[in-house]
Design a protein around this motif. Structure first.
Motif, PDB file in Angstrom:
ATOM      1  N   LEU A  20       0.838  -1.191   0.000  1.00 49.35           N
ATOM      2  CA  LEU A  20       0.000   0.000   0.000  1.00 49.35           C
ATOM      3  C   LEU A  20       0.877   1.247   0.000  1.00 49.35           C
ATOM      4  O   LEU A  20       1.944   1.267   0.611  1.00 49.35           O
ATOM      5  N   SER A  21       0.393   2.277  -0.681  1.00 45.88           N
ATOM      6  CA  SER A  21       1.076   3.574  -0.701  1.00 45.88           C
ATOM      7  C   SER A  21       0.082   4.660  -0.323  1.00 45.88           C
ATOM      8  O   SER A  21      -1.113   4.540  -0.589  1.00 45.88           O
ATOM      9  N   CYS A  22       0.595   5.718   0.288  1.00 48.06           N
ATOM     10  CA  CYS A  22      -0.255   6.855   0.651  1.00 48.06           C
ATOM     11  C   CYS A  22       0.575   8.116   0.510  1.00 48.06           C
ATOM     12  O   CYS A  22       1.580   8.282   1.208  1.00 48.06           O
ATOM     13  N   ALA A  23       0.150   9.001  -0.391  1.00 47.85           N
ATOM     14  CA  ALA A  23       0.869  10.247  -0.644  1.00 47.85           C
ATOM     15  C   ALA A  23       0.075  11.426  -0.106  1.00 47.85           C
ATOM     16  O   ALA A  23      -1.123  11.559  -0.395  1.00 47.85           O
ATOM     17  N   ALA A  24       0.740  12.261   0.669  1.00 45.55           N
ATOM     18  CA  ALA A  24       0.125  13.467   1.211  1.00 45.55           C
ATOM     19  C   ALA A  24       0.469  14.655   0.325  1.00 45.55           C
ATOM     20  O   ALA A  24       1.609  14.785  -0.139  1.00 45.55           O
ATOM     21  N   SER A  25      -0.531  15.525   0.126  1.00 48.29           N
ATOM     22  CA  SER A  25      -0.304  16.719  -0.686  1.00 48.29           C
ATOM     23  C   SER A  25      -1.124  17.874  -0.122  1.00 48.29           C
ATOM     24  O   SER A  25      -2.023  17.681   0.681  1.00 48.29           O
ATOM     25  N   GLY A  26      -0.788  19.075  -0.585  1.00 49.22           N
ATOM     26  CA  GLY A  26      -1.506  20.251  -0.115  1.00 49.22           C
ATOM     27  C   GLY A  26      -0.597  21.165   0.674  1.00 49.22           C
ATOM     28  O   GLY A  26       0.605  21.219   0.456  1.00 49.22           O
ATOM     29  N   ARG A  27      -1.199  21.882   1.635  1.00 45.66           N
ATOM     30  CA  ARG A  27      -0.458  22.840   2.436  1.00 45.66           C
ATOM     31  C   ARG A  27       0.238  22.100   3.584  1.00 45.66           C
ATOM     32  O   ARG A  27      -0.325  21.914   4.648  1.00 45.66           O
ATOM     33  N   ILE A  28       1.470  21.684   3.351  1.00 48.46           N
ATOM     34  CA  ILE A  28       2.212  20.890   4.329  1.00 48.46           C
ATOM     35  C   ILE A  28       3.470  21.641   4.750  1.00 48.46           C
ATOM     36  O   ILE A  28       4.300  21.966   3.902  1.00 48.46           O
ATOM     37  N   PHE A  29       3.585  21.907   6.055  1.00 51.52           N
ATOM     38  CA  PHE A  29       4.829  22.446   6.586  1.00 51.52           C
ATOM     39  C   PHE A  29       5.724  21.306   7.060  1.00 51.52           C
ATOM     40  O   PHE A  29       6.897  21.244   6.736  1.00 51.52           O
ATOM     41  N   SER A  30       5.133  20.405   7.819  1.00 53.00           N
ATOM     42  CA  SER A  30       5.867  19.221   8.257  1.00 53.00           C
ATOM     43  C   SER A  30       4.872  18.131   8.638  1.00 53.00           C
ATOM     44  O   SER A  30       3.739  18.417   8.998  1.00 53.00           O
ATOM     45  N   ILE A  31       5.313  16.894   8.522  1.00 54.28           N
ATOM     46  CA  ILE A  31       4.502  15.751   8.929  1.00 54.28           C
ATOM     47  C   ILE A  31       5.253  15.010  10.018  1.00 54.28           C
ATOM     48  O   ILE A  31       6.401  14.608   9.820  1.00 54.28           O
ATOM     49  N   ASN A  32       4.605  14.804  11.138  1.00 57.23           N
ATOM     50  CA  ASN A  32       5.201  14.065  12.240  1.00 57.23           C
ATOM     51  C   ASN A  32       4.976  12.582  11.991  1.00 57.23           C
ATOM     52  O   ASN A  32       5.679  11.957  11.214  1.00 57.23           O
ATOM     53  N   THR A  33       3.977  12.010  12.621  1.00 59.25           N
ATOM     54  CA  THR A  33       3.725  10.581  12.478  1.00 59.25           C
ATOM     55  C   THR A  33       2.814  10.297  11.280  1.00 59.25           C
ATOM     56  O   THR A  33       1.857  11.024  11.030  1.00 59.25           O
TER      57      THR A  33
END
Length: 121
Positions: A20-33
């Motif tokens: 499985l893959s999951c890509a985050a997009s949009g207004r991202i400054f940082s991602i923790n967990t």
């Protein structure tokens, strides 16, 4: 503000593998967990695996030794390699990302829409 797009689910026989893959997009400054949860019919959503930005991981006892979580921080993407799949792994799998959208903002937990994993012969 932040969207999570999952892919890689499907139908597989017992003993098989899926990634499985999951890509985050949009207004991202940082991602923790970032993590993966699953929900089987008639059951509550449960944590499958999680990984911090530093690479620390945590797994549900039921998947230890079979599933591996990893992430690409540069691509804001998390992966779940699932091996030796069992019928009881059948569920909708959701990814999540604890995300800051600005330097001074609080982190918010965002969810994907889910991808179906079916393990059946």
């Amino acid at each position: 503000q932040v969207q999570l797009m999952e892919s890689g689910g499907g139908l597989v026989q017992p003993g098989g593998s899926l990634r499985l893959s999951c890509a985050a997009s949009g207004r991202i400054f940082s991602i923790n967990t970032m993590g993966w949860h699953r929900q089987a019919p008639g059951k509550q959503r449960e944590l499958v695996a999680a990984v911090t930005s530093g690479g620390s991981t945590d797994y549900a006892d039921s998947v230890k030794g079979r599933f591996t979580i990893s992430r690409d921080n540069a691509e804001n993407t998390v992966y779940l390699q699932m091996n030796s799949l069992k019928t009881e792994d059948t569920a909708v799998y959701y990814c999540n990302a604890l995300t800051q959208t600005s330097r001074w903002g609080y982190a918010t937990n965002y969810w994907g829409q889910g991808t179906q994993v079916t393990v059946s012969s």
